[in-house]
Motif scaffolding. Sequence first.
Motif: not given
Length: 270
Positions: A166-187
């Motif tokens: 879950s920690e790894i997933v959160d890190g990947l998602v935050l990286g996508a958010v930082a790159s401009g992707m909406p969190r819901e889609i990234a998650y």
Amino acid sequence: MAVLGAGTIGSLIIRSSVSMGFQVIGTGRSERTLERVRSVGAEPTSDNLKAVKCAELVVISVKPQHFSDLIRQIPSELWKGKTVVSVMAGVRIETLAKVIKDANLFRAMPNVNARVNMSTTALTGGEEGRDVVDTLFKNLGTNYWVTEDLMDVWTALIGSGPAFVSEIVDGLVLGAVASGMPREIAYSAVLDMLRGTAENLRHHKGHPIEVRDNVTTPAGTTIRGLKVIEERGVKAALIETIESSTRRASELGKVIDEKIRKEITEDPGS
């Protein structure tokens, strides 16, 4: 059957057992826990002695540090002939046998994925009662019968594993958010990718590095990301994570063992 301690894992075992047709009594100390037991169709009680008295199969799902308090509530003769499964991290069958006499003893280490019937459960113990224990936990997901010396590392890798992933997933998602992707889609996309990757790896049956290399092209995006993983020591950190968690599981077992041995010495009639 009785489930002593209807916490996260205990309540999932209760829910599953009720669905299989078991008559279940579940114990808890708070009204909230007892209501959880009641809501899934089991009988709630705060009386561990009552629960053990009326059960042929007993699952011990209390925190390891509460085990000694639990044992003091139950006369030793009540355990005789029962099948007893402990899901306490680090507490060895040898330790259980010191205070749970003449019972068929097992250890189980499921994980929280039992919530969606996809637990990965390690089981260890004797032969008598094995079939019913296997059936009980198979309803929660997949079982692996292992030798007891693997239970500490299983606790770290599989019991604690959902938290690490879950920690790894959160890190990947935050990286996508930082790159401009909406969190819901990234998650949602990351979860789909993980499920697909797991099936790909299972089907491939080779080393995971081979799947990695299939994705990696010269001077491409993957190798750039892998370079960061290597520079930041992500793989080494994961190795250390499992080693550290395994040591903690072992420490818990030793602490409980010493506590029980001390109490037996102080009270030989227990």
